[in-house]
Scaffold this motif. Structure first.
Motif, PDB file in Angstrom:
ATOM      1  N   GLY A  33       0.894   5.305  -4.247  1.00 15.51           N
ATOM      2  CA  GLY A  33       0.769   6.743  -4.733  1.00 15.51           C
ATOM      3  C   GLY A  33       2.042   7.345  -5.305  1.00 15.51           C
TER       4      GLY A  33
ATOM      5  N   PRO B  22       0.666  -1.139  -0.192  1.00 15.28           N
ATOM      6  CA  PRO B  22      -0.061   0.066   0.143  1.00 15.28           C
ATOM      7  C   PRO B  22       0.797   1.316   0.047  1.00 15.28           C
ATOM      8  CG  PRO B  22      -0.959  -1.535   1.459  1.00 15.28           C
ATOM      9  CD  PRO B  22       0.429  -2.097   0.966  1.00 15.28           C
ATOM     10  N   GLU B  23       1.829   1.383   0.753  1.00 14.28           N
ATOM     11  CA  GLU B  23       2.548   2.517   0.837  1.00 14.28           C
ATOM     12  C   GLU B  23       2.996   3.113  -0.569  1.00 14.28           C
ATOM     13  OE1 GLU B  23       5.524   1.987   3.954  1.00 14.28           O
ATOM     14  OE2 GLU B  23       4.302   2.735   5.430  1.00 14.28           O
TER      15      GLU B  23
ATOM     16  N   LYS C 151       5.750   8.586   0.117  1.00 15.29           N
ATOM     17  CA  LYS C 151       4.764   7.536   0.330  1.00 15.29           C
ATOM     18  C   LYS C 151       3.495   8.473   0.931  1.00 15.29           C
ATOM     19  CE  LYS C 151       7.835   3.978   2.219  1.00 15.29           C
ATOM     20  NZ  LYS C 151       8.735   4.384   1.577  1.00 15.29           N
TER      21      LYS C 151
ATOM     22  N   HIS D 106      -7.277   8.913   8.130  1.00 19.68           N
ATOM     23  CA  HIS D 106      -7.614   7.423   8.220  1.00 19.68           C
ATOM     24  C   HIS D 106      -6.362   6.623   8.520  1.00 19.68           C
ATOM     25  CE1 HIS D 106     -11.217   8.046   4.920  1.00 19.68           C
ATOM     26  NE2 HIS D 106     -11.266   8.403   6.200  1.00 19.68           N
ATOM     27  N   VAL D 107      -5.122   6.813   8.068  1.00 18.17           N
ATOM     28  CA  VAL D 107      -4.171   6.222   8.388  1.00 18.17           C
ATOM     29  C   VAL D 107      -3.802   6.281   9.771  1.00 18.17           C
ATOM     30  CG1 VAL D 107      -1.756   6.036   7.920  1.00 18.17           C
ATOM     31  CG2 VAL D 107      -3.053   6.504   5.963  1.00 18.17           C
TER      32      VAL D 107
ATOM     33  N   ARG E 171      -6.084   4.573  12.323  1.00 19.90           N
ATOM     34  CA  ARG E 171      -5.946   2.957  12.225  1.00 19.90           C
ATOM     35  C   ARG E 171      -4.636   2.840  13.282  1.00 19.90           C
ATOM     36  NH1 ARG E 171      -5.261   2.279   7.249  1.00 19.90           N
ATOM     37  NH2 ARG E 171      -3.073   2.179   7.013  1.00 19.90           N
TER      38      ARG E 171
ATOM     39  N   PHE F  56      -5.458   9.660  -3.130  1.00 19.62           N
ATOM     40  CA  PHE F  56      -4.486   9.362  -2.346  1.00 19.62           C
ATOM     41  C   PHE F  56      -5.099   9.064  -0.825  1.00 19.62           C
ATOM     42  CE2 PHE F  56      -2.359  12.607  -5.074  1.00 19.62           C
ATOM     43  CZ  PHE F  56      -1.319  11.842  -5.352  1.00 19.62           C
ATOM     44  N   ASP F  57      -4.465   8.135  -0.049  1.00 21.95           N
ATOM     45  CA  ASP F  57      -4.680   7.922   1.315  1.00 21.95           C
ATOM     46  C   ASP F  57      -5.084   9.402   2.063  1.00 21.95           C
ATOM     47  OD1 ASP F  57      -4.918   5.082   0.525  1.00 21.95           O
ATOM     48  OD2 ASP F  57      -2.822   4.706   1.611  1.00 21.95           O
ATOM     49  N   LEU F  58      -6.091   9.255   2.787  1.00 23.00           N
ATOM     50  CA  LEU F  58      -6.052  10.240   3.776  1.00 23.00           C
ATOM     51  C   LEU F  58      -5.170  10.020   5.183  1.00 23.00           C
ATOM     52  CD1 LEU F  58      -9.950  10.970   3.647  1.00 23.00           C
ATOM     53  CD2 LEU F  58      -8.123  12.285   2.611  1.00 23.00           C
TER      54      LEU F  58
ATOM     55  N   MET G 144       0.309  10.878   1.138  1.00 20.23           N
ATOM     56  CA  MET G 144      -1.179  11.213   1.902  1.00 20.23           C
ATOM     57  C   MET G 144      -1.588  12.483   1.921  1.00 20.23           C
ATOM     58  SD  MET G 144      -0.402   8.520   5.205  1.00 20.23           S
ATOM     59  CE  MET G 144       1.201   9.393   5.498  1.00 20.23           C
TER      60      MET G 144
END
Length: 315
Positions: free
Chosen positions: A85, A81-82, A228, A160-161, A164, A155-157, A230
């Protein structure tokens, strides 16, 4: 190309770590497929390749030469995942403060990148004082954060990361019982949930900007690599630079050194130094619980450092 062309595919032994990350079978399958991927990309992009650089654990990276003779870098990543993006982030930054993306193969998870020459890392620039190197890094981050992101949903937020991560902190604390100060651990988890939601702005953060990911170059004096990315609070980014440009906790008065460094970032970027310290405290707590989760003995020194950071943040 200064390096001799290598026709035999070489896989550095450090890449063997992918077989121990996540799904073992997937890691071994990717390693087995790597020689074929390299051959296909060499042919498809008409590259001359040098011997791969060692040290990477999740990517095969080698110097390359484009058909027109320009130096480049071929990077093939183990899909996780990292790394997903990276190409999109480099497109957003459009070579302003970051290396140029020449080509991207999303199926093979391969990037063809500008080669930074001479490529000395900011961490290895011993002739520059630590604060001068931090000012260089802060200027680069300011430029990256200023880039408009047409599609933030790509992109990941960060929120959210880190939410988690907060959950993992609490689970690991309960399960592993490392003997850490429960109040400090709870503070770290709370900050990881709250800081992203109270940010004054949201930007495309690099996500792993450390002194080894800033390279000396000719097109610009310094360029960042290996994002990486976000979307979220820019205050997330500076901690690894502050921590790794040299070890601030080995100075006689680490709190004073840290306050000065966070203030420098604040002066260049406009970010609140106290928020930068709060992010650092949260990340130090998360790192400490992650370390224990990998079977290592608890680092009470690291948690003492988190307490210093929390005090600098006024928490």
């Amino acid at each position: 190309m200064t390096e001799p062309e290598v026709t035999e595919v070489l896989v550095p032994p450090t890449l063997g770590v992918v077989a121990s990350i996540g799904d073992l079978a997937e890691g071994r399958d990717w390693l087995d497929s790597l020689p074929g991927l390299i051959a296909e990309l060499r042919e498809g992009w008409a590259l001359r390749l040098g011997a791969p650089w060692t040290g990477g654990s999740c990517s095969w990276v080698a110097p390359a030469e484009l058909p027109d003779g320009r130096p480049a870098v071929l990077k093939i990543s183990w899909p996780h995942p990292e790394m997903m993006g990276e190409a999109a982030a480099l497109r957003v930054w459009h070579a302003h403060g970051a290396v140029t993306l020449h080509a991207h193969d999303g199926v093979r998870h391969a990037l063809l990148l500008e080669r930074a020459d001479p490529g000395t890392t900011l961490g290895d620039s011993d002739g520059l004082p630590a604060e001068e190197r931090l000012l260089i890094a802060a200027g680069l981050l300011n430029r990256l954060w200023s880039a408009p992101v047409a599609d933030p949903g790509g992109f990941d937020l960060l929120s959210h990361v880190t939410a988690r991560w907060a959950g993992l902190i609490e689970q690991r604390m309960a399960r592993l019982r490392p003997g850490f100060d429960p109040g400090l651990v709870a503070l770290g988890a709370r900050l990881l949930r709250e800081l992203p939601t109270t940010a004054a702005r949201r930007v495309l953060v690099h996500g792993d900007v450390n002194p080894g990911n800033i390279l000396a170059a000719r097109r610009e004096p310094w360029l960042v690599i290996d994002p990486k990315p976000m979307v979220g609070d820019p205050g997330y980014d500076p901690w690894k630079l502050v921590e790794q440009i040299d070890d601030p906790f080995r100075h006689p008065n680490p709190a004073a050194v840290l306050r000065r460094r966070f203030a420098l970032f604040g002066q260049v970027t406009g970010e609140d130094p106290a928020r930068l310290a709060a992010w650092a405290a949260a990340r130090r707590v998360e790192d400490s619980l992650w370390w224990v989760s990998r079977g290592n003995p608890p680092s009470h020194r690291a948690m003492a450092e988190a307490a210093i950071l929390a005090s600098i943040a006024g928490l």
